[in-house]
Write a protein that holds these residues in place. Structure first.
Motif, PDB file in Angstrom:
ATOM      1  N   ASP A 102      67.798  36.274  24.478  1.00 24.87           N
ATOM      2  CA  ASP A 102      69.212  36.128  24.795  1.00 24.87           C
ATOM      3  C   ASP A 102      69.416  34.861  25.611  1.00 24.87           C
ATOM      4  OD1 ASP A 102      71.825  36.327  25.517  1.00 24.87           O
ATOM      5  OD2 ASP A 102      71.614  38.166  26.696  1.00 24.87           O
ATOM      6  N   SER A 103      70.036  33.852  24.994  1.00 21.54           N
ATOM      7  CA  SER A 103      70.202  32.568  25.665  1.00 21.54           C
ATOM      8  C   SER A 103      71.260  32.609  26.757  1.00 21.54           C
ATOM      9  CB  SER A 103      70.573  31.481  24.637  1.00 21.54           C
ATOM     10  OG  SER A 103      71.790  31.818  24.007  1.00 21.54           O
ATOM     11  N   SER A 104      72.014  33.725  26.853  1.00 21.99           N
ATOM     12  CA  SER A 104      73.019  33.808  27.901  1.00 21.99           C
ATOM     13  C   SER A 104      72.386  34.053  29.263  1.00 21.99           C
ATOM     14  CB  SER A 104      74.017  34.937  27.588  1.00 21.99           C
ATOM     15  OG  SER A 104      73.375  36.194  27.626  1.00 21.99           O
ATOM     16  N   ARG A 105      71.115  34.499  29.279  1.00 29.76           N
ATOM     17  CA  ARG A 105      70.423  34.701  30.548  1.00 29.76           C
ATOM     18  C   ARG A 105      69.881  33.364  31.035  1.00 29.76           C
ATOM     19  NH1 ARG A 105      65.781  38.551  30.160  1.00 29.76           N
ATOM     20  NH2 ARG A 105      65.831  38.319  32.421  1.00 29.76           N
ATOM     21  N   ARG A 106      70.197  33.027  32.268  1.00 30.31           N
ATOM     22  CA  ARG A 106      69.795  31.741  32.809  1.00 30.31           C
ATOM     23  C   ARG A 106      69.124  31.954  34.151  1.00 30.31           C
ATOM     24  NH1 ARG A 106      73.523  28.273  34.143  1.00 30.31           N
ATOM     25  NH2 ARG A 106      72.393  26.518  33.295  1.00 30.31           N
ATOM     26  N   PRO A 107      68.358  30.954  34.628  1.00 31.41           N
ATOM     27  CA  PRO A 107      67.770  31.083  35.962  1.00 31.41           C
ATOM     28  C   PRO A 107      68.847  31.347  37.002  1.00 31.41           C
ATOM     29  CG  PRO A 107      66.897  29.172  34.804  1.00 31.41           C
ATOM     30  CD  PRO A 107      68.025  29.686  33.977  1.00 31.41           C
ATOM     31  N   SER A 108      68.564  32.188  37.946  1.00 39.81           N
ATOM     32  CA  SER A 108      69.552  32.575  38.949  1.00 39.81           C
ATOM     33  C   SER A 108      69.480  31.657  40.167  1.00 39.81           C
ATOM     34  CB  SER A 108      69.312  34.023  39.390  1.00 39.81           C
ATOM     35  OG  SER A 108      69.473  34.903  38.299  1.00 39.81           O
ATOM     36  N   THR A 109      70.629  31.142  40.568  1.00 36.10           N
ATOM     37  CA  THR A 109      70.718  30.327  41.773  1.00 36.10           C
ATOM     38  C   THR A 109      71.147  31.200  42.939  1.00 36.10           C
ATOM     39  OG1 THR A 109      73.057  29.831  41.399  1.00 36.10           O
ATOM     40  CG2 THR A 109      71.433  28.314  40.428  1.00 36.10           C
ATOM     41  N   PHE A 110      71.018  30.641  44.140  1.00 34.65           N
ATOM     42  CA  PHE A 110      71.651  31.266  45.287  1.00 34.65           C
ATOM     43  C   PHE A 110      73.155  31.070  45.163  1.00 34.65           C
ATOM     44  CE2 PHE A 110      67.412  31.168  47.069  1.00 34.65           C
ATOM     45  CZ  PHE A 110      67.389  32.286  47.882  1.00 34.65           C
ATOM     46  N   ALA A 152      68.138  26.022  53.338  1.00 33.31           N
ATOM     47  CA  ALA A 152      67.065  26.305  52.381  1.00 33.31           C
ATOM     48  C   ALA A 152      67.554  26.450  50.954  1.00 33.31           C
ATOM     49  CB  ALA A 152      66.310  27.569  52.815  1.00 33.31           C
ATOM     50  N   ASN A 153      68.670  27.161  50.754  1.00 31.92           N
ATOM     51  CA  ASN A 153      69.087  27.530  49.401  1.00 31.92           C
ATOM     52  C   ASN A 153      69.309  26.335  48.485  1.00 31.92           C
ATOM     53  OD1 ASN A 153      69.087  30.000  50.631  1.00 31.92           O
ATOM     54  ND2 ASN A 153      71.237  30.475  50.271  1.00 31.92           N
ATOM     55  N   VAL A 154      69.781  25.227  49.053  1.00 33.16           N
ATOM     56  CA  VAL A 154      70.061  24.072  48.213  1.00 33.16           C
ATOM     57  C   VAL A 154      68.780  23.516  47.596  1.00 33.16           C
ATOM     58  CG1 VAL A 154      69.960  22.333  50.056  1.00 33.16           C
ATOM     59  CG2 VAL A 154      71.396  21.935  48.050  1.00 33.16           C
ATOM     60  N   HIS A 155      67.660  23.617  48.301  1.00 32.49           N
ATOM     61  CA  HIS A 155      66.392  23.109  47.770  1.00 32.49           C
ATOM     62  C   HIS A 155      65.900  23.988  46.616  1.00 32.49           C
ATOM     63  CE1 HIS A 155      66.262  20.233  51.000  1.00 32.49           C
ATOM     64  NE2 HIS A 155      66.375  21.198  51.890  1.00 32.49           N
ATOM     65  N   TYR A 156      66.103  25.285  46.730  1.00 31.01           N
ATOM     66  CA  TYR A 156      65.739  26.189  45.628  1.00 31.01           C
ATOM     67  C   TYR A 156      66.561  25.844  44.384  1.00 31.01           C
ATOM     68  CZ  TYR A 156      64.908  30.518  43.053  1.00 31.01           C
ATOM     69  OH  TYR A 156      64.564  31.438  42.085  1.00 31.01           O
ATOM     70  N   ASN A 157      67.878  25.706  44.558  1.00 25.93           N
ATOM     71  CA  ASN A 157      68.735  25.398  43.417  1.00 25.93           C
ATOM     72  C   ASN A 157      68.383  24.050  42.800  1.00 25.93           C
ATOM     73  OD1 ASN A 157      69.937  27.807  44.048  1.00 25.93           O
ATOM     74  ND2 ASN A 157      71.962  26.970  44.469  1.00 25.93           N
ATOM     75  N   ALA A 160      59.276  16.595  41.092  1.00 30.93           N
ATOM     76  CA  ALA A 160      60.385  16.697  42.037  1.00 30.93           C
ATOM     77  C   ALA A 160      60.820  18.150  42.210  1.00 30.93           C
ATOM     78  CB  ALA A 160      61.565  15.850  41.564  1.00 30.93           C
ATOM     79  N   ALA A 161      60.773  18.921  41.116  1.00 33.42           N
ATOM     80  CA  ALA A 161      61.148  20.338  41.193  1.00 33.42           C
ATOM     81  C   ALA A 161      60.190  21.108  42.095  1.00 33.42           C
ATOM     82  CB  ALA A 161      61.172  20.945  39.793  1.00 33.42           C
ATOM     83  N   VAL A 162      58.900  20.853  41.938  1.00 30.88           N
ATOM     84  CA  VAL A 162      57.900  21.509  42.787  1.00 30.88           C
ATOM     85  C   VAL A 162      58.153  21.173  44.257  1.00 30.88           C
ATOM     86  CG1 VAL A 162      55.455  21.523  43.426  1.00 30.88           C
ATOM     87  CG2 VAL A 162      56.124  21.732  41.022  1.00 30.88           C
ATOM     88  N   ALA A 163      58.402  19.898  44.534  1.00 28.26           N
ATOM     89  CA  ALA A 163      58.631  19.474  45.913  1.00 28.26           C
ATOM     90  C   ALA A 163      59.858  20.173  46.503  1.00 28.26           C
ATOM     91  CB  ALA A 163      58.800  17.956  45.976  1.00 28.26           C
ATOM     92  N   ALA A 164      60.908  20.329  45.701  1.00 24.28           N
ATOM     93  CA  ALA A 164      62.127  20.973  46.181  1.00 24.28           C
ATOM     94  C   ALA A 164      61.880  22.440  46.518  1.00 24.28           C
ATOM     95  CB  ALA A 164      63.244  20.845  45.143  1.00 24.28           C
ATOM     96  N   VAL A 165      61.178  23.160  45.630  1.00 16.14           N
ATOM     97  CA  VAL A 165      60.935  24.581  45.882  1.00 16.14           C
ATOM     98  C   VAL A 165      59.950  24.755  47.036  1.00 16.14           C
ATOM     99  CG1 VAL A 165      60.160  26.768  44.883  1.00 16.14           C
ATOM    100  CG2 VAL A 165      61.512  25.179  43.508  1.00 16.14           C
ATOM    101  N   GLU A 166      59.011  23.837  47.177  1.00 19.41           N
ATOM    102  CA  GLU A 166      58.117  23.898  48.336  1.00 19.41           C
ATOM    103  C   GLU A 166      58.899  23.713  49.636  1.00 19.41           C
ATOM    104  OE1 GLU A 166      53.845  22.400  46.456  1.00 19.41           O
ATOM    105  OE2 GLU A 166      55.202  20.932  47.375  1.00 19.41           O
ATOM    106  N   ARG A 167      59.910  22.824  49.631  1.00 18.66           N
ATOM    107  CA  ARG A 167      60.752  22.669  50.817  1.00 18.66           C
ATOM    108  C   ARG A 167      61.506  23.965  51.097  1.00 18.66           C
ATOM    109  NH1 ARG A 167      61.247  17.328  48.933  1.00 18.66           N
ATOM    110  NH2 ARG A 167      63.066  17.815  47.650  1.00 18.66           N
ATOM    111  N   PHE A 168      62.010  24.600  50.030  1.00 24.66           N
ATOM    112  CA  PHE A 168      62.680  25.887  50.208  1.00 24.66           C
ATOM    113  C   PHE A 168      61.757  26.895  50.876  1.00 24.66           C
ATOM    114  CE2 PHE A 168      63.009  30.202  48.506  1.00 24.66           C
ATOM    115  CZ  PHE A 168      64.246  30.580  49.019  1.00 24.66           C
ATOM    116  N   CYS A 169      60.539  26.996  50.384  1.00 21.69           N
ATOM    117  CA  CYS A 169      59.589  27.973  50.927  1.00 21.69           C
ATOM    118  C   CYS A 169      59.276  27.697  52.390  1.00 21.69           C
ATOM    119  CB  CYS A 169      58.312  27.982  50.096  1.00 21.69           C
ATOM    120  SG  CYS A 169      58.533  28.655  48.421  1.00 21.69           S
ATOM    121  N   ALA A 197      59.964  36.709  53.084  1.00 21.87           N
ATOM    122  CA  ALA A 197      60.299  37.490  51.897  1.00 21.87           C
ATOM    123  C   ALA A 197      60.898  36.605  50.806  1.00 21.87           C
ATOM    124  CB  ALA A 197      61.270  38.608  52.258  1.00 21.87           C
ATOM    125  N   GLU A 198      61.779  35.677  51.185  1.00 17.08           N
ATOM    126  CA  GLU A 198      62.385  34.779  50.198  1.00 17.08           C
ATOM    127  C   GLU A 198      61.337  33.846  49.602  1.00 17.08           C
ATOM    128  OE1 GLU A 198      66.980  34.280  51.702  1.00 17.08           O
ATOM    129  OE2 GLU A 198      65.406  33.161  52.754  1.00 17.08           O
TER     130      GLU A 198
END
Length: 221
Positions: A16-24, A161-166, A179-188, A194-195
């Motif tokens: 189902d292509s309507s399912r997309r990654p979830s943002t904050f 934090a949330n902006v880096h995850y998105n 760049a994506a890895v670096a952004a999510v690492e900053r989020f973490c 827990a997040e």
């Protein structure tokens, strides 16, 4: 061309292509203490124990009154109070931003877009409005615009934090895996334990995708 393997929560090939990654979710302005930094809250977060109260004998500030209505769930009163703030110039950019969230909650994305843009006309450095516009553009699958506003928000409020995850999500979709890895690492590094644990699957997916992309672009032995 390297392809991202699959985002957690995204559809499998042929699914189902309507399912997309979830943002904050969207973030509203809470208040701006004098001499301090403003607070923020995620629109979809749970209740907070931060009731806004005026000082004894002093009237509540117009924006704080609007915010009190908003946090109490009285959208009609909050909307009227935010409009009053805009008319009187009391924290107008903040009022436009929070009004945009009310419009979005009512299902009116067009009005929400306009409110966030009005906030930025008042204050081009209003990071909550940049962040919220990024979310709306992402929902419209306008990834370049989403990325632009999230990058601006991250530059203005790097501790949010949330902006880096998105950003990690949209960069991954654009196959900019390093760049994506670096952004999510900053989020973490900024998020709660827990997040950060909840983001582990996404981070692993992006790291694997980065490895595959680098292997494809490396010269053959």
């Amino acid at each position: 061309m390297a392809k991202i393997l699959r985002f957690p929560g995204a559809p499998a090939p042929g699914g189902d292509s309507s399912r997309r990654p979830s943002t904050f979710g969207l973030t509203r302005v809470r208040r701006r203490p004098r001499g301090g930094s403003r607070d923020q809250m995620d629109l979809f977060a749970g209740p907070r124990s931060t009731e806004v109260l005026p000082l004894p004998g002093a009237p509540a500030a117009s924006f704080e009154r609007a915010l009190a209505f908003d946090e109490a769930g009285d959208q009609r009163a909050a909307r009227a109070a935010y409009l009053s703030c805009i008319e009187t110039g009391d924290s107008a950019s903040d009022a436009w931003c929070n009004l945009g969230i009310l419009e979005f909650a009512d299902g009116d994305s067009r009005e929400a877009f306009d409110c966030f843009r009005q906030a930025l006309k008042q204050d081009p450095r209003h990071w909550e409005s940049h962040y919220n516009l990024g979310n709306l553009f992402f929902e419209e699958e306008q990834h370049d615009s989403a990325r632009l506003h999230w990058e601006l928000a991250a530059g203005l409020e790097p501790a949010f934090a949330n902006v880096h995850y998105n950003l990690g999500l949209v960069l991954g979709l654009q196959e900019e895996f390093a760049a994506a890895v670096a952004a999510v690492e900053r989020f973490c590094g900024l998020a709660s334990e827990a997040e950060a644990e909840a983001a582990a699957e996404l981070l692993e997916t992006l790291r694997t995708s980065r490895t595959h992309a680098e292997a494809r672009t490396s010269p053959a032995d």
